[in-house]
Design an enzyme around this catalytic site. Structure first.
Site, PDB file in Angstrom:
ATOM      1  N   SER A   1     -37.024  77.262 -32.019  1.00 25.76           N
ATOM      2  CA  SER A   1     -35.816  76.430 -32.008  1.00 25.76           C
ATOM      3  C   SER A   1     -34.595  77.238 -31.586  1.00 25.76           C
ATOM      4  CB  SER A   1     -35.602  75.784 -33.375  1.00 25.76           C
ATOM      5  OG  SER A   1     -35.356  76.771 -34.347  1.00 25.76           O
ATOM      6  N   ASN A   2     -33.541  76.521 -31.255  1.00 24.66           N
ATOM      7  CA  ASN A   2     -32.315  77.137 -30.752  1.00 24.66           C
ATOM      8  C   ASN A   2     -31.642  77.994 -31.825  1.00 24.66           C
ATOM      9  OD1 ASN A   2     -29.146  76.918 -30.195  1.00 24.66           O
ATOM     10  ND2 ASN A   2     -30.228  76.655 -28.266  1.00 24.66           N
ATOM     11  N   SER A   3     -30.931  79.035 -31.369  1.00 19.31           N
ATOM     12  CA  SER A   3     -30.264  79.947 -32.300  1.00 19.31           C
ATOM     13  C   SER A   3     -29.266  79.215 -33.195  1.00 19.31           C
ATOM     14  CB  SER A   3     -29.542  81.044 -31.525  1.00 19.31           C
ATOM     15  OG  SER A   3     -28.531  80.496 -30.698  1.00 19.31           O
TER      16      SER A   3
END
Lengths: 507, 507
Positions: free
Chosen positions: B191-193
């Site tokens: 998943s995105n930071s």
């Protein structure tokens, strides 16, 4: 839409905006619509096929404009100003024309570097302490946040994480969740709601300390609270002071608060969302007292710098404290120059990852107005507020609730709250001017803020005439009503002597 | 600057933007500047007196444009698209022309109500479940947040506060800080930071669960983690699934995740920042499976809807869960109609207090492009990515690392990571196209995302030629180098036979 249609639409929109702003006095500041008006006017689905831009522009005139509250009108006196300027509008359009992302240097070097430049320009213009400048190559600097709320939240979260790290070292016997459960923050009971909200979001209670009678928070109140809390086993983290408060633009006493914060290892943040603009003026230099001792500071450019929202300046004495707290990097975000230079990667200074090219509108506005233009704008707000203050003072039916501060005058109709409340209700119904109410120690009052893109002395006259004439009408009606009530009561008395029933009377 | 000057400056800026976007292929996508370039070019202080707008516009051309990474260029292939459109640019300008604040209905009814309208339009266009519509008068609805990061943070914070309230009732023996210390959230390691960052900001650890070999997070991984954590006394709060992930645009399995979330009273949020646009396409209906079971969802309009950043749509099944968590009201923010109608006061749905009139650019874009225009734009991205995928497949020196997903192709040069890394370095130095790298299971790969305002098949040809020709050059150079190295080693051997010292050799 192709480039040619954009040239036409864009230029028509420029004229639309110019016409709107030039003729803004033609509109009541408050709209005459009821909740749901637009839902009834618009289709329930987006159109399947394209419509022409001229139809859309006509609809903006027909359905959008009537539902606007005109924040750029000089008859707007609610909240604090949200001022735009012509160059800022162009800057916003250019930035969306480029539509770049600025989350790291390589994403668009000009975006990051122009922000470094304008934040230093602004810091110097506001006479801020040296350690807030990027050019010092220290750990401090300025950054553009989306709003004052975000700036405050960044300070609160960074202070929280720094405190947790410090305590884990100094009190290793405590678990992280035990530490987090003991953290406590402070602000004044006069501070903006966004400060209390920051505490909710950060899951760290923010104690709203009682301001003095003059609505100023001082070190002694903070000292007392910290002593109590430390005795109860709590851990003080941050104090958020206001310059000035939302209600009355009171200025918390930064010097005495700083002394207590320094003694207790507490982060001192100053929310100068509105009053920060006055740091630029020599005659307001008193306002800057103690700023060299604060850890962070925020100031809204849309309030006094004629740059349209959103654009909230924030300065940090030590940006590493934020970067350390927020940095969660991924390989796809890294770039060759990262960490090698004094150019910050601003994504670590803020909550979101994405960032717009907001520095562009700031730069364009500052250059086309110049420092003298910006100072003149702030001084004009102050002068117009003085004009209004004099009018209030000269009318014995009104009283000031606090000293005028910059462009804000807080006043009320003498007597019980009901008259001020009814006056505001009438003014809101007439929609000519817009003010909001606030309360202090049970006293309801009205906030008159100088707002709008280009307010003039005649606008202040207009507002005052509206206010005082409505009080006159209100009092006259009340006299009539009370005479009628008197007559009615006499009549009732007379009739009751005739042994008529209430039912007969009501028919 | 007066209205007349604004008309001139604004129209010149419209032409400037049109010229820029029409000729964007003339520029290398990456700028040729070194860190600090702009700091050296600009003065250290803002000008004291105003400068003319034409000087400023010249400087934008002279010093700003050379420092831009051209996100609207069809040669931009890094990250995900950030696409603008002509009508959106005009919408942004009109919104800054009005410069109103939209934090409550009375602040500008059109701002709040247009947002209700366009969020329902968008929900229907994307075929979202009914309970996400405002028009249902249920507790659900859509709101525009500043960014995907903010939307995710709102979901995380609201889920956290709801869990704390629930647990205080069900387990009154636990203190609030004990509860907070046990909270845990979940997402995928793909998943995105911003999701991990939301956990840091919320002071609630987000466990990054291992995605499957196909990079998909499924219910069984979540089930396993929750069982372990509950056994250890922790309290699961929220799972943030991705449609698709940042690295490879993988789609987490919403159905199986929803089952586990429902069984464990865990909030299910879906980050569909990129792939959400494909919900609009019948051929991608598979992507919408399970959405009727999620609690909240976010989607970035700048990624596929041609509305410029910032504009992140978020839908909530029950907005009251956010409002309850965030509402900290003040008297000056109250208005007559508050809470009496189905019109939301969006300030309670978000982190900051202030809000721009972002619905305007959405409305203008949707109307002038129409649903068919928006669908065509997404389909074009998919088609261009297919074109690129075919080129990769046809060249045996390259391999795909994951199936193409929408407009993203993940690929690498066969062999060890070094060759892919060197290839990217060459491409970055040449600045013709811009890609970023990512890594999975030790394999470095390149992300080729279709981006830009108006990419064409010839742009894909251009990018491919650049990539494959640079690999050819790289391999040729390496062969030369290794031949040279071979010759040098032979020569050294020969010279050492002559008993010459190294020093002599190096002279």
């Amino acid at each position: 839409m192709d480039a040619q249609a954009f040239r036409e639409f864009g230029k028509a929109a420029v004229d639309f905006v110019a016409d709107y702003l030039e003729n803004i006095r033609d509109h009541d500041v408050l709209p005459s619509v009821e909740p749901g008006y637009l839902l009834d006017l618009l289709p329930k689905q987006m159109p399947e096929t394209p419509e022409t831009w001229s139809e859309v522009l006509k609809d903006i005139d027909r359905v959008i404009k009537p539902g606007l509250t005109h924040w750029q009108s000089p008859n707007m006196h609610a909240y604090y100003p949200t001022s735009v300027s012509y160059p800022s509008i162009v800057g916003e359009m250019l930035a969306s024309g480029f539509s770049i992302m600025g989350f790291s240097w390589i994403c668009s070097p000009a975006c990051t570097e122009l922000e470094v430049v304008v934040m230093d320009w602004l810091a110097k213009f506001l006479n801020l302490p040296q350690h807030f400048l990027h050019e010092n190559e220290g750990p401090g600097g300025g950054v553009i946040q989306g709003s004052a709320s975000e700036a405050v939240l960044v300070a609160v979260l960074a202070a929280r994480e720094q405190a947790v790290r410090r305590l884990r070292l100094s009190q290793p016997e405590l678990s992280e969740s035990e530490i987090r459960g003991k953290l406590i923050a402070y602000s004044s009971d006069q501070s903006n709601s966004c400060i209390e909200k920051a505490g909710v979001l950060a899951a760290m209670p923010i104690k709203l300390l009682p301001a003095g009678e003059d609505l100023v928070l001082r070190g002694d109140a903070l000292k007392h609270a910290i002593e109590q809390d430390v005795a109860a086993g709590l851990i003080p983290v941050i104090c958020i002071a206001s310059l000035g408060t939302t209600g009355t633009c009171a200025y918390d006493d930064i010097e005495s608060l700083a002394t207590i914060c320094e003694q207790n290892d507490v982060w001192l943040h100053v929310d100068a969302a509105y009053a920060g603009g006055a740091f630029a003026l020599e005659e307001c230099s008193e306002l800057r007292r103690g700023l060299e001792r604060v850890d962070s500071l925020n100031f809204n450019l849309h309030k006094f710098m004629l740059v349209n929202f959103d654009c909230a300046a924030m300065w940090l004495r030590d940006a590493n404290k934020v970067i350390d707290s927020f940095n969660v990097d991924r390989i796809y975000l890294k770039h060759k120059h990262e960490g090698q230079t004094q150019i910050p990667d601003f994504r670590h200074w803020q909550i979101p990852l994405g960032r717009r090219f907001r520095a562009l509108k700031v730069w364009i506005t500052f250059r086309t107005l110049g420092a003298e233009g910006l100072r003149a704008h702030i001084r004009k707000h102050i002068r117009l507020a003085e004009q209004f203050e004099d009018l209030v003072k000269a009318d014995e039916r009104f009283e000031l609730i606090a000293p005028r501060a910059l462009g804000l005058v807080c006043f009320r109709a003498k007597g019980d709250n009901e008259i001020t409340s009814q006056l505001l209700q009438r003014l809101m119904e007439r929609k000519k001017i817009y003010m909001v109410k606030a309360e202090h120690c049970g006293q309801l009052f009205l906030r008159f803020a100088v707002c709008g893109m280009d307010p003039k002395p005649s606008d202040i006259e207009f507002a005052w005439t509206e206010i005082e004439s409505q009080l006159t009408s209100l009092c006259a009606e009340q006299q009539v009503n009370s005479r009628k009530a008197g007559e009615l009561s006499e009549l009732t008395h007379h009739l009751s002597g005739l042994h008529l029933t209430n039912e007969t009377l009501q028919r």
